[in-house]
Design an enzyme around this catalytic site. Structure first.
Site, PDB file in Angstrom:
ATOM      1  N   GLY A   1      29.121  55.636  55.786  1.00  0.00           N
ATOM      2  CA  GLY A   1      30.416  55.008  55.519  1.00  0.00           C
ATOM      3  C   GLY A   1      30.242  53.658  54.832  1.00  0.00           C
TER       4      GLY A   1
ATOM      5  CG  ASP B   1      24.780  54.357  61.751  1.00  0.00           C
ATOM      6  OD1 ASP B   1      25.872  54.775  61.315  1.00  0.00           O
ATOM      7  OD2 ASP B   1      24.678  53.342  62.454  1.00  0.00           O
TER       8      ASP B   1
ATOM      9  CB  SER C   1      24.330  56.246  69.273  1.00  0.00           C
ATOM     10  OG  SER C   1      24.469  54.966  68.732  1.00  0.00           O
TER      11      SER C   1
ATOM     12  NE  ARG D   1      25.414  51.409  68.285  1.00  0.00           N
ATOM     13  CZ  ARG D   1      25.961  50.400  67.602  1.00  0.00           C
ATOM     14  NH1 ARG D   1      25.743  49.144  67.951  1.00  0.00           N
ATOM     15  NH2 ARG D   1      26.748  50.625  66.570  1.00  0.00           N
TER      16      ARG D   1
ATOM     17  CG  ASN E   1      30.311  60.488  65.335  1.00  0.00           C
ATOM     18  OD1 ASN E   1      29.205  60.931  65.064  1.00  0.00           O
ATOM     19  ND2 ASN E   1      30.544  59.180  65.431  1.00  0.00           N
TER      20      ASN E   1
ATOM     21  CD  GLU F   1       5.288  54.519  69.699  1.00  0.00           C
ATOM     22  OE1 GLU F   1       5.689  53.373  69.440  1.00  0.00           O
ATOM     23  OE2 GLU F   1       4.535  54.773  70.660  1.00  0.00           O
TER      24      GLU F   1
END
Ligand code: FPP
Length: 238
Positions: free
Chosen positions: A24, A21, A190, A188, A69, A201
């Site tokens: 962008g 992530d 997602s 998170r 997405n 983990e």
């Protein structure tokens, strides 16, 4: 079950999952288009895959595109498809040369036909390798994967057990991810590998994906190596 490899006193996770992530935001900070971030992200993804396999990790699953997405602007999606067209084959050949089998996981049927062909062709080229694997999650969602698995069982007239359900997922036959890394400051999952990561983990990095270095990967592995994994037991039982 096979144990973890120890390299220079560090316990390696057999399977690492990565949520890549922040492409962008990384590009925006440089006043560049999001597509530039994805381009850099793809380069970094290949570098990290090479490094992980060179260290001795056996499986890596990367989240390249979620089912959600697909609702992104067409322009951004077209940029991602072009990246696959231009670079996927050569990049994956570099990684698979390490004896690694590539699998594309997810329902790629909404992608342009030529992109689907590139992805399936790349999978076939490495299909003879066993024991090490890259899963590239594209148009992937964990809930959809679970629903698909249960429907496969229903179609066969079977009820599922924990083991049989694992065997119906895209990751069938692979050890569950032991370390999940998410870059980009969000905390998170997602909809990524929810069943498989039950005991993983979880490692969250503030770095945006294009700046997550090989050294950052090593730091995450060292952090993993120092975790006590109890799987529900007490310290005394371990
Ligand atoms: C999330 O960051 C990243 C993606 C949706 C795409 C990830 C893709 C790559 C790393 C490269 C492409 C690889 C393949 C195999 C196509 P974001 O764009 O949501 O970043 P943001 O949260 O900063 O907006």
């Amino acid at each position: 079950m096979q144990g973890n490899k120890i390299v220079e006193g560090i316990k390696l996770p057999r399977h690492i999952a990565i949520i890549m992530d922040g492409n962008g935001r990384w590009a925006k900070k440089r006043l560049m288009p999001r597509s530039f971030g994805h381009r850099q992200g793809m380069e970094r993804m290949v570098g990290l895959l090479e490094h992980a396999f060179d260290l001795g990790v056996e499986y890596v699953t990367v989240y390249a595109l979620s089912t959600e997405n697909l609702k992104r602007p067409q322009e951004e999606l077209a940029g991602l498809y072009d990246l696959i067209r231009k670079h996927f084959v050569s990049y994956m050949e570099r990684v698979c040369a390490r004896g690694v089998r590539l699998r594309v996981i997810g329902d790629i049927s909404p992608l342009p036909c030529d992109v689907q062909e590139i992805l399936r062709g790349s999978e076939q080229k490495s299909a003879h390798y066993e024991g090490k694997g890259i899963n590239v999650a594209l148009c992937y969602g964990s809930r959809a994967e679970l629903v698909r698995a249960v429907n496969l069982a229903v179609a066969r007239g079977e009820t599922v057990t924990e083991a049989s359900l694992s065997g119906l997922l895209y990751t069938a036959g692979q050890p569950d991810p032991e370390l999940l890394i998410r870059t980009g400051k969000e905390i998170r999952l997602s909809n990524f590998l929810l069943y498989q990561c039950a005991y993983a983990e979880l490692y969250f990095s503030d770095k945006m994906f294009p700046e997550f270095s090989d050294k950052d990967l090593e730091d995450a592995i060292v952090w993993f190596s120092n975790r006590t994994r109890r799987f529900g037991k007490t310290d005394e039982q371990l």
